[in-house]
Enzyme design. Structure first.
Site: not given
Lengths: 434, 434
Positions: B12-13, B15, B105, B129, B136, B190, B201, B205
């Protein structure tokens, strides 16, 4: 559990911070490295000196050889400062196959390439996170966090003293001299503040960052520098009116394969991440081709923050050591040095002039800029208060121009009849004021 | 030069960003790792699908086994997303002694402990990461840069969508619904924004960060969460008047050996480093016992920033791999889980009420707070505009109190005669407004 022995060169504020962290965080260190970590020997100037800390568990010595030639010592931590002796000791330690951690920015700025090469030849680690921006893990951020990116620009507030002074000048509308005196009283500035306020300290850090971030063998001498001693509250006022903040910025910029390195007071738009870094705090803003904008913020100095960076380097060293690894890869620079010519250095400028308030003045000014093809982004004109009305103050923010053209304009301004005084001139970086 | 072969799960984006960075920064990668690095096989859903990128140099496959069982492949990069399949493939790859880098995540928040344990058992790296705050390098900052410190608090703006919405609401005084719709149009939200705006979300994290930073086996379920859907521009207005900024903050706090994990909209003093993080940017503020305040700032998402984090993990993996190193140390948590009780959670609160404007109202209110021993730091009262003058709006910022006491007050307020409506209530974090 395996035991890792540390030799410490120096026992000042940072050295005692290192011992404190190793003692207090022993459980975490053991968990992370799988080893017990302890400082065994410490090089000091005077063994009998009274100290604030308990040194009964340490072997103090006045002979460097006791530390750097002791076969029991695995890692040497250099926190003594200075250049000649520190360099000698580190070189000897490396020859004795000891891994080294240093906080010495003066040394790394001047002799970093030599020391890193020696370390690589001897398969030793040489880590120096604490030499730039104290407790902020910016070197690790650049070498590892952004390892895969091509860094195009680094801008840093890397000197706490000058950032403290500029912050107070801006917030409290007080003069440089007054704030400097206060900073000296509070311990934020040295009694001889030259290396801070003239930009040399920041230049050392920028040389270290640029060598790493651009993988290029730049030297301290390649960093052009200008300090903050001539910054006035009037300059601050105008910045404020125009939506900018004045900061002492260390800038390392790469265009194609040529770089520019400078430390100077610069205007940043108020919404730039560096503009809100206040007082003695440090921050390094990094622009990478792929990642875009990132910033690392934190305390730039202080015993425990600096010691944190050193002990984190120690953790990395022990991990490498247990893996049988040497200095790793890529401490040799990939690119040969190429510094930009003035014609390649592109920037906007802030310029403050006092001019004769008479017909034709503006025409003279505008034709000078037009001749060099430099446009105005912003222009302010005020009559000077408390003067006869023959004098005006003019503040200009130019569009992007090259430095050679700007310097020609600047020189002509100083010789123009209608210009009474060129009060100040600063670069403007960090994008457009919105 | 040695060749390192990468297998990619997903194209996808992110990758495609990974492939782009590996291609374009090949020289830097070779310099840093001493190896040529290339993506050899890619798992996709549909081999024949039209793609924006040139895939002629890649072997595309629809069978995961082609990638994770290929003995030529050294490192597997998982960027397919989702949980069940991604978990299976990563576990199989690890069993086949392949090192793994993931950006997932959801997976790391739910199954991180299991996957890291398996990786350690098989002496494989598992790096992630990119799963927190995109570009970041905050995980590296915590695990390596602050390796020697004891982290006491992490506060993060770790969801770009909600930070974009709150920034626009504050700056442009526009309603939540309107800004959300705009964010959806611009691609910052989204079409089903639930997991962002309800805080899930961000909670993922924070679970990942807390597990690492506190070395404690916390789970996603330990993170209490509250989203931003009920935040109003009136709330924003009052924050502004009082010198605060409202942000969706993921908070992980340790007192002694017990922790609190929460995601909720909170008030921060305007001069807090997180308060000026705007739009879709992310930042993680970390407080360590020794280092004090640090902050990592940058893009929280996006194809190339996320891919930068992945390829930096890849560089670390290749270095470890060449050193013969496995997963390193300390992926097992040091501490067993201990979550704070409500009585231990200390905080200040912002509270906005509509009350009857009559004699005795204030007395009723103050005695309720006094009974729980909660003092007022700030108090505002206004008559409600455009209403009869029987109703007032009251805004309170409390002194520090424990959560149990505050919740008792809150419940009583909802049942009090003189209180017409409890409009909103937020925690206040990050120190005093100066």
């Amino acid at each position: 559990m395996e035991q890792i022995n540390i030799g410490l060169l120096g026992l000042g504020t940072v050295g005692s911070g290192v011992i404190q962290i190793i003692d207090e965080h022993q459980q975490e260190l053991q968990h992370q490295t799988g080893s017990a970590v302890s400082v065994s020997k410490v090089l000091v100037n005077n063994k009998t000196k009274e100290r604030d800390m308990d040194t009964s568990h340490l072997i103090l010595t006045e002979k460097a050889a006791d530390v750097i030639e002791d076969p029991e010592i695995d890692v040497v931590i250099e926190v003594m400062g200075g250049i000649t002796e520190a360099r000698d000791y580190i070189l000897q330690a490396i020859q004795n196959k000891k891994h080294v951690v240093t906080a010495n920015k003066d040394l790394m700025a001047l002799h970093g390439t030599e020391l890193l090469t020696k370390a690589e030849e001897n398969e030793c680690c040489l880590f120096y996170e604490a030499s730039v921006a104290g407790g902020i893990p910016v070197i690790r951020g650049i070498t590892e966090g952004l390892a895969s990116d091509r860094i195009t620009q680094m801008m840093g507030i890397v000197n706490g003293t000058t950032n403290y002074i500029l912050t107070k000048m801006a917030q409290e509308e007080r003069d440089y001299e007054e704030v400097l005196a206060e900073a000296q009283e509070l311990g934020f500035a040295e009694s001889d503040p030259t290396s801070d306020v003239e930009g040399l300290d920041a230049a050392r850090k920028i040389a270290i960052l640029a060598r790493l971030g651009f993988s290029m063998n730049v030297e301290l001498d390649d960093v052009e520098l200008k300090g903050i001693t001539t910054v006035t509250t009037d300059d601050m006022d105008y910045c404020n009116q125009l939506g900018y903040t004045l900061k002492l910025i260390g800038l390392a910029k790469r265009t194609e394969e040529r770089v520019e390195l400078t430390v100077q007071p610069m205007l940043l738009p108020n919404d730039h991440p560096l503009a809100s870094v206040q007082n003695e705090y440090n921050a390094v803003y990094v622009h990478g081709e792929a990642v875009g904008e990132t910033m690392f913020y934190g305390p730039g100095a202080g015993s425990l923050p600096t010691a944190t960076a050193i002990v984190s380097d120690l953790v990395a060293t022990i991990k490498n050591l247990k893996l049988g690894a040497g200095s790793g890869f890529a401490s040799r620079p990939l690119h040969t040095k190429a510094i930009q010519a003035n014609e390649e250095v592109l920037s906007k400028y802030f310029l403050r002039l006092q001019v004769k308030d008479e017909t034709g003045t503006f025409d003279d000014l505008t034709s000078l800029f037009a001749k060099e093809d430099v446009g105005f982004d912003k222009l302010l004109q005020w009559p000077l208060e408390e003067e006869d009305n023959t004098t005006s103050e003019v503040v200009i923010i130019t569009h992007m121009t090259n430095r050679a053209a700007y310097e020609r304009i600047y020189q002509e301004l100083e010789n123009m009849d209608v210009v009474l005084d060129v009060k100040s001139s600063y670069r403007v970086e960090g994008g457009q004021v919105s």
